[in-house]
Enzyme design. Structure first.
Site, PDB file in Angstrom:
ATOM      1  CE  LYS A   1      -1.436   1.572   4.086  1.00  0.00           C
ATOM      2  NZ  LYS A   1      -1.199   2.956   4.532  1.00  0.00           N
TER       3      LYS A   1
ATOM      4  NE  ARG B   1      -4.158  12.652   9.432  1.00  0.00           N
ATOM      5  CZ  ARG B   1      -5.451  12.432   9.504  1.00  0.00           C
ATOM      6  NH1 ARG B   1      -5.990  11.393   8.913  1.00  0.00           N
ATOM      7  NH2 ARG B   1      -6.219  13.247  10.183  1.00  0.00           N
TER       8      ARG B   1
ATOM      9  CG  ASP C   1       3.537   1.363   9.449  1.00  0.00           C
ATOM     10  OD1 ASP C   1       3.128   2.198  10.267  1.00  0.00           O
ATOM     11  OD2 ASP C   1       3.783   1.633   8.261  1.00  0.00           O
TER      12      ASP C   1
ATOM     13  CB  ILE D   1       7.930   6.586  14.300  1.00  0.00           C
ATOM     14  CG1 ILE D   1       9.137   5.643  14.152  1.00  0.00           C
ATOM     15  CG2 ILE D   1       7.655   7.332  12.996  1.00  0.00           C
ATOM     16  CD1 ILE D   1      10.440   6.276  13.717  1.00  0.00           C
TER      17      ILE D   1
ATOM     18  NE  ARG E   1      -6.660   4.357   6.426  1.00  0.00           N
ATOM     19  CZ  ARG E   1      -5.707   4.815   7.229  1.00  0.00           C
ATOM     20  NH1 ARG E   1      -5.923   4.935   8.509  1.00  0.00           N
ATOM     21  NH2 ARG E   1      -4.534   5.168   6.741  1.00  0.00           N
TER      22      ARG E   1
END
Ligand code: EPU
Length: 418
Positions: free
Chosen positions: A22, A92, A306, A328, A398
């Site tokens: 992605k 975003r 992530d 982060i 998403r």
């Protein structure tokens, strides 16, 4: 709104295939704005963020044809160089059109993203970089307007801190700028290197992508091309954790093992066996109790933020205390509260989470708060006793394509209900 109902307790066994990344596909789609010729992108995952980006590109003037995992984009003319709030607030990464629009037509109007679940998400470094390249930036009504009527010029951009999409945005702006641009303290993520590969096929001159110094010689125009997106390392990592947390035996196929190196090292330290049965596959096996191992998130090639939430779910099942430090994003522990509702013992102290394990998890009603947090709840549910109902799975949609189907192929008892 869809929910997942997951019955825990089954060790996953079998193969799970990785899709295209992605976070590589998003900048690649934006890069298609840099040329009036058609660009064909392959292995584009069918996830909601990608559909949002495609909608944005259509608004801007592109034609977008989707055929399975192949997307053909064509933008003979930019009709509206704008990213509206309605789209930016849901994704975003919409700010990735800023660089390409200014580079292609000397003008862009992009909504400021505002905060999101995991932190502030500012784009000040994108703006700073574009100013270095000669753009004039104004902010009003929640939008930033960037103009460069005579085109951008090459420059040296020293990023204050490492930003992935900031590096990508600036790289896309610089490829059509006059002269040389040097990006220092650039992000080294594989997605940046993949974007550079695509841009190079389009005729750009880029050196050093994948390192912290990227040199770009601007060219007059770019052409159409064809490009296949790299494998999604976060999806691959999520499936490896699924294998380990359930005490299973899972082979993740179609991945790039090097890109999940930091996670694999932690899994091995925790006591799981991870082997590489081929160039593009990783096999994880876990039996018996795992050991707790500390993690600190870092930019690539460090441990990915992530994958932090998924790793936290794993540590609830490991013996000992694991200290997980998130460096982060400032607010990326929302899954901790939900995991605690399932029985996990997690204490939060600023940017640090202290996970004491092993704890038996029990199924509960939980709410997905952001993309990766939702993935961690799915993983926890796979080992919890009884049924877990995860609400608001649109967060997971998403960024994961049909995660329930892929996990079910390896034996997970998971179904989507409306
Ligand atoms: N930052 C600034 N100013 C900026 C840009 C970033 O201060 O102008 C800060 C951020 O607030 C953050 C840090 O720098 O604290 C790193 O942010 P970065 O810009 O690298 O994040 P991003 O580019 O917005 C991408 C991924 C994220 C991933 C991060 C970090 C995409 C589309 N998104 O975001 O992916 O977490 O890099 O690796 O590539 C996800 O897929 O779930 C996801 C959130």
């Amino acid at each position: 709104m869809d929910k997942f109902v997951i019955t825990g307790g089954t060790a996953l066994r079998g193969e799970i295939a990785t899709g295209g990344a992605k976070n590589s596909a998003l900048p690649a789609l934006a890069a298609a704005l840099l040329t009036e010729e058609p660009v064909t992108l392959k292995r584009i995952p069918k996830v909601r963020d990608i559909r949002t980006m495609q909608r944005l590109l259509v608004d801007i003037g592109s034609s977008v044809e989707v055929d399975g995992e192949t997307v053909r984009l064509h933008t003979p003319r930019i009709t509206s160089p704008e990213a509206p709030y309605e789209l930016v607030k849901t994704m975003r990464a919409s700010s990735l059109v800023l660089g390409p629009l200014v580079a292609r037509c000397g003008r862009a109007r992009v909504s400021l993203p505002g905060g999101c679940g995991i932190g502030a998400r500012p784009i000040n470094l994108h703006i700073f970089g574009l100013e270095q390249l000669g753009a004039t930036i104004h902010q009003s009504h929640g939008y930033i307007e960037a103009t460069a009527p005579d085109g951008l010029h090459g420059s040296v951009v020293n990023f204050d801190r490492i930003t992935v999409t900031g590096t990508e945005d600036l790289m896309m702006a610089a490829v059509l700028a006059r002269g040389e641009t040097v990006l220092r303290n650039a992000a080294r993520e594989p997605e940046v290197a993949d974007l550079a590969d695509l841009l190079t096929k389009m005729g750009a001159r880029i050196e050093g992508a994948g390192t912290s110094v990227i040199r770009i010689q601007g060219v007059e125009r770019l052409t159409g091309t064809e490009h296949e997106i790299i494998a999604d390392r976060i999806e691959a990592g999520t499936f490896l954790v699924a294998g380990a947390i359930t005490g299973g035996d899972v082979t993740v196929t179609g991945c790039i093992p090097e890109h999940v190196g930091a996670l694999v090292a932690k899994l091995q330290q925790a006591g799981a066996s991870v082997t590489q049965p081929g160039d593009t596959a990783l096999r994880v096996r876990a039996s018996g109790r795992l050991r707790s191992v500390d993690v600190t998130t870092e930019e690539y090639p460090g441990f990915a933020t992530d994958l932090q939430a998924q790793y936290m779910a794993l540590m609830t099942q490991a013996e000992g205390i694991a200290i997980i430090v998130e460096t982060i994003f400032e607010n990326r522990f929302m899954h901790a509260q939900e995991l605690a509702r399932m029985g996990a013992n997690i204490r939060l102290d600023g940017r640090q989470a202290i996970v004491a394990g092993p704890r038996e998890l029990t199924g509960a009603g939980v709410i997905a708060s952001d993309l990766r947090a939702s993935a961690s709840l799915v993983l926890a549910a796979l080992v919890a006793r009884g049924d877990t109902v995860i609400d608001r799975v649109y967060h997971i949609d998403r960024g994961y394509e049909k995660i329930e189907t892929k996990l079910a192929q390896a034996g997970a008892r998971i179904r989507r209900v409306e």
